[in-house]
Design a protein around this motif. Sequence first.
Motif, PDB file in Angstrom:
ATOM      1  N   THR A  15      44.004  -0.012  -6.862  1.00 22.34           N
ATOM      2  CA  THR A  15      44.701  -0.535  -4.928  1.00 22.34           C
ATOM      3  C   THR A  15      43.165   0.164  -4.183  1.00 22.34           C
ATOM      4  N   THR A  16      42.400   0.595  -4.611  1.00 26.40           N
ATOM      5  CA  THR A  16      41.706   0.642  -3.091  1.00 26.40           C
ATOM      6  C   THR A  16      40.420  -0.535  -3.402  1.00 26.40           C
ATOM      7  N   THR A  59      36.249   9.764  -7.976  1.00 26.81           N
ATOM      8  CA  THR A  59      36.810   9.653  -6.704  1.00 26.81           C
ATOM      9  C   THR A  59      35.705  10.054  -5.239  1.00 26.81           C
ATOM     10  N   CYS A 102      41.949   6.925 -12.915  1.00 26.16           N
ATOM     11  CA  CYS A 102      40.006   6.288 -11.849  1.00 26.16           C
ATOM     12  C   CYS A 102      41.159   4.503 -12.460  1.00 26.16           C
ATOM     13  N   ARG A 144      43.973   3.182 -11.379  1.00 23.68           N
ATOM     14  CA  ARG A 144      44.863   2.787 -10.649  1.00 23.68           C
ATOM     15  C   ARG A 144      43.986   3.155  -9.273  1.00 23.68           C
ATOM     16  N   ALA A 145      43.316   3.851  -9.303  1.00 24.17           N
ATOM     17  CA  ALA A 145      42.961   4.092  -7.858  1.00 24.17           C
ATOM     18  C   ALA A 145      41.738   2.906  -7.725  1.00 24.17           C
ATOM     19  N   LEU A 203      34.830   5.874  -4.464  1.00 24.70           N
ATOM     20  CA  LEU A 203      35.615   5.547  -3.352  1.00 24.70           C
ATOM     21  C   LEU A 203      36.447   5.604  -2.314  1.00 24.70           C
TER      22      LEU A 203
END
Length: 302
Positions: free
Chosen positions: A214-215, A161, A208, A210-211, A164
């Motif tokens: 998308t990012t 997190t 993690c 999925r993040a 990102l």
Amino acid sequence: LAGRWFKENEDAGQRVIGFFIAGCFLVTAAQLWQYLFPINKKIWTSPFVLMTGGLALGAFAFLYHLIDVKGKKGWIKPLQFFGTNAIAVADVSRGQTELNLRLDAASCAGQDADQANAEDVGRDGLSLSTFADLEQALSGIDLSQTSVFLRPGPRPLAAATLLLAVAKARGQAADLSGCVENDPLGHLAASGALPFSLEEAFREMALCTRAGITTAPKLQTLSVSGLPYRDAGAHGVQELGFAIATGVEYLRALRLAGLSVDEVSPRIRFELGLGSNFFMEIAKVRALRYLWSKVVAAYGAD
């Protein structure tokens, strides 16, 4: 003597005294050397030098105490991040294109530095608790040109997190590459235990991934390491078998979490141990590529 004193005494005053005594001993040894082998420099025999040497080493002991024992108060961070960032910037300026950041014991356990045990903060890696921590550690590093490999241990969610968030704040998330090396089964094989259940580990793994999708689409979020098995005595075939089985288990877990094989497979990074039998090790890596392509094809990946 000073090293043993440090291991047995965590009180700042005792450490200062220990280093003062060690400093006096060293300067006394220098005086003895001057007596036995004169070099025509009277300064070594001055009591001022004796006291100055002891006080200087005592001051160093006190600073070391602040960094080592009181690290969880936050005093460790400015020096630690300065050193990490200085090394990273120097290496990148010389042409290095990847950074490998290993986190400390507290961060790997998912603990904030203010709540963790003092001896775990800064031990074996970088202490990472806040956005500012990682921003400072990566200051001057172009994340669109430098791949970042984080080793967060079995609790990767907080570190992923923060990475990102830093990349997004800089506008470089789309170009962020590297890997948040999340390998709970490898950690279990190496240490014999996990601080939580495998279900919880797979839940964080799915979050993690999925993040990342998308990012930061270029960032890998899974790692499969054959090193715990190789280090335990496995030969090449056994290492490949464990690595493939681990990768299959991660595919199954993330499919149950609602992710497709096409989304997951590009985000898995494999790590093998390589020995001195050069051509055999090349064959092992090629065998892994072939076997893994068969696995993802069997799952219907494009």
